[in-house]
Write a protein that holds these residues in place. Sequence first.
Motif, PDB file in Angstrom:
ATOM      1  N   ASP A 298       0.817  -1.207   0.000  1.00  0.00           N
ATOM      2  CA  ASP A 298       0.000   0.000   0.000  1.00  0.00           C
ATOM      3  C   ASP A 298       0.858   1.268   0.000  1.00  0.00           C
ATOM      4  OD1 ASP A 298      -2.251   1.556   0.024  1.00  0.00           O
ATOM      5  OD2 ASP A 298      -2.972   0.873   1.953  1.00  0.00           O
ATOM      6  N   ASN A 299       0.237   2.340  -0.446  1.00  0.00           N
ATOM      7  CA  ASN A 299       0.892   3.644  -0.479  1.00  0.00           C
ATOM      8  C   ASN A 299       0.833   4.279   0.910  1.00  0.00           C
ATOM      9  OD1 ASN A 299       1.958   6.124  -1.096  1.00  0.00           O
ATOM     10  ND2 ASN A 299       0.132   6.868  -2.146  1.00  0.00           N
ATOM     11  N   THR A 300       1.584   3.710   1.830  1.00  0.00           N
ATOM     12  CA  THR A 300       1.730   4.273   3.176  1.00  0.00           C
ATOM     13  C   THR A 300       3.236   4.444   3.408  1.00  0.00           C
ATOM     14  OG1 THR A 300       1.628   2.020   4.061  1.00  0.00           O
ATOM     15  CG2 THR A 300      -0.391   3.317   4.167  1.00  0.00           C
ATOM     16  N   PRO A 301       3.760   5.626   3.120  1.00  0.00           N
ATOM     17  CA  PRO A 301       5.208   5.816   3.182  1.00  0.00           C
ATOM     18  C   PRO A 301       5.800   5.729   4.580  1.00  0.00           C
ATOM     19  CG  PRO A 301       4.097   7.879   2.637  1.00  0.00           C
ATOM     20  CD  PRO A 301       3.053   6.815   2.653  1.00  0.00           C
ATOM     21  N   TYR A 302       4.973   5.851   5.608  1.00  0.00           N
ATOM     22  CA  TYR A 302       5.467   5.756   6.988  1.00  0.00           C
ATOM     23  C   TYR A 302       4.961   4.462   7.608  1.00  0.00           C
ATOM     24  CZ  TYR A 302       6.436  10.622   6.108  1.00  0.00           C
ATOM     25  OH  TYR A 302       6.892  11.781   5.553  1.00  0.00           O
ATOM     26  N   VAL A 303       5.904   3.606   7.979  1.00  0.00           N
ATOM     27  CA  VAL A 303       5.580   2.279   8.515  1.00  0.00           C
ATOM     28  C   VAL A 303       6.523   1.988   9.670  1.00  0.00           C
ATOM     29  CG1 VAL A 303       5.692  -0.201   8.023  1.00  0.00           C
ATOM     30  CG2 VAL A 303       4.709   1.354   6.322  1.00  0.00           C
ATOM     31  N   CYS A 304       5.992   1.350  10.687  1.00  0.00           N
ATOM     32  CA  CYS A 304       6.851   0.859  11.763  1.00  0.00           C
ATOM     33  C   CYS A 304       6.282  -0.453  12.262  1.00  0.00           C
ATOM     34  CB  CYS A 304       6.953   1.868  12.902  1.00  0.00           C
ATOM     35  SG  CYS A 304       8.300   1.455  14.060  1.00  0.00           S
ATOM     36  N   ILE A 305       7.159  -1.367  12.618  1.00  0.00           N
ATOM     37  CA  ILE A 305       6.770  -2.670  13.163  1.00  0.00           C
ATOM     38  C   ILE A 305       7.461  -2.801  14.512  1.00  0.00           C
ATOM     39  CG2 ILE A 305       6.694  -5.151  12.793  1.00  0.00           C
ATOM     40  CD1 ILE A 305       7.403  -4.356   9.762  1.00  0.00           C
ATOM     41  N   GLU A 306       6.654  -3.006  15.535  1.00  0.00           N
ATOM     42  CA  GLU A 306       7.208  -3.161  16.880  1.00  0.00           C
ATOM     43  C   GLU A 306       6.809  -4.512  17.453  1.00  0.00           C
ATOM     44  OE1 GLU A 306       9.324  -1.292  18.503  1.00  0.00           O
ATOM     45  OE2 GLU A 306       9.295   0.548  17.318  1.00  0.00           O
ATOM     46  N   GLN A 307       7.591  -4.966  18.409  1.00  0.00           N
ATOM     47  CA  GLN A 307       7.405  -6.278  19.027  1.00  0.00           C
ATOM     48  C   GLN A 307       7.104  -6.130  20.513  1.00  0.00           C
ATOM     49  OE1 GLN A 307      11.078  -8.455  19.355  1.00  0.00           O
ATOM     50  NE2 GLN A 307      10.066 -10.371  19.888  1.00  0.00           N
TER      51      GLN A 307
END
Length: 192
Positions: free
Chosen positions: A171-180
């Motif tokens: 998707d066109n979501t330029p800001y992404v973060c993945i946390e655990q």
Amino acid sequence: MIRIVSVIFFSIFLFTFFSTTASADQTKNDSFFSFLKNSILSYTSEIYNQHVLAAQTVASNTVSPTPQPTQQPPQLSEVSAYLLNGVNEYRTSLELPPVQSSEETCAFAQIRAQEISSGFNHNGFYARVNNHTIPYSYWAHATENIAQAPNYQEVVKLWENSPEHAANMRDNTPYVCIEQYDSYYAYEGMRL
């Protein structure tokens, strides 16, 4: 042995019944096979103690945003950096531009990772969207993928192999973060 044979015959009966009654109505046929696919995927996920869910929404506020400066990427943990790199490798393989993390997406991903450890669903994401309390200063579109897996190195592959999750990663979501949080992972994406 008799129990296994009974289960097999019952399964064949259900398959035959639903296939013949649904063949006249394509919608029912799709529903049955969707149910069967989801049941098998759910069962398979539980066997390996791996679960994934995806969500997506568009802001109800249609006012054009004031142009925002590019958000500065935060310092990522080793796990978050590994996962974001995996997402970007997936995107690059499809000739899509890379995404970057932001303070806002990382803060929200950390909250959601902890929340899903006590309730593995998108309720917290949708509640914030519906109450206009999603913690972004401005957003036009937001996505969420969540996962539970014993090994963080499997998470992006799990999402790649699921159509809804893969769509969120493309998707066109330029800001992404993945946390655990423990064995739970929250992917938060947004577009201004």
